[in-house]
Design a protein around this motif. Sequence first.
Motif, mmCIF file in Angstrom:
data_model
loop_
_atom_site.group_PDB
_atom_site.id
_atom_site.type_symbol
_atom_site.label_atom_id
_atom_site.label_comp_id
_atom_site.label_asym_id
_atom_site.label_seq_id
_atom_site.Cartn_x
_atom_site.Cartn_y
_atom_site.Cartn_z
ATOM 1 N N MET A 10 -28.112 28.989 -33.544
ATOM 2 C CA MET A 10 -28.242 28.797 -34.996
ATOM 3 C C MET A 10 -27.034 29.361 -35.732
ATOM 4 N N ARG A 31 -28.278 25.152 -42.886
ATOM 5 C CA ARG A 31 -28.486 25.933 -41.663
ATOM 6 C C ARG A 31 -28.281 25.020 -40.461
ATOM 7 N N LEU A 33 -29.681 24.470 -36.908
ATOM 8 C CA LEU A 33 -30.887 24.845 -36.165
ATOM 9 C C LEU A 33 -30.595 25.088 -34.697
ATOM 10 N N ASP A 34 -29.798 24.207 -34.094
ATOM 11 C CA ASP A 34 -29.419 24.409 -32.698
ATOM 12 C C ASP A 34 -28.199 23.576 -32.359
#
Length: 156
Positions: A10, A31, A33-34
């Motif tokens: 992240m 953001r 997330l992955d």
Amino acid sequence: MAINVEATGMLDIHQILKKLPHRYPFLLVDRVLDVDPQAKTLRALKNVTVNEPFFVGHFPQRPVMPGVLMLEALAQASALLSIETEGISLDDDTVFYFVGIDGARFKRPVEPGDQLVLHAALDRVRAGIYKFNCKATVGTDIACEASLMCTMRKVK
């Protein structure tokens, strides 16, 4: 507390601001997330709020996120994917530019309150041109999908 992207996959907004040159109102990734470095994929999040400046005119009676801004959010997610998996660093005189968009389709309106999940997958790199297969989803619905081509250029 800093988030170790290698450990968690992240990136928070502070880390994104260090990696992308975009700023309000044009930073469209909140953001990451992955990130999967082996598969060269990334998932990021854009929280769509009624306070977005484009909603004032698009459309006041029924606010809808413009499709071109969904594509821009996908391009920013793609740039972050390249930065995280290809060892790219955008310094003060380097910019990641769009060079093409193929097969763009808009399948669902995106409205205030939606969470737009941005999916980017690196397809190939050839002659300095990066090609990404991208889609933006709200829940399980595809809102937008396209193949994006980008390249890096010095601006000074």
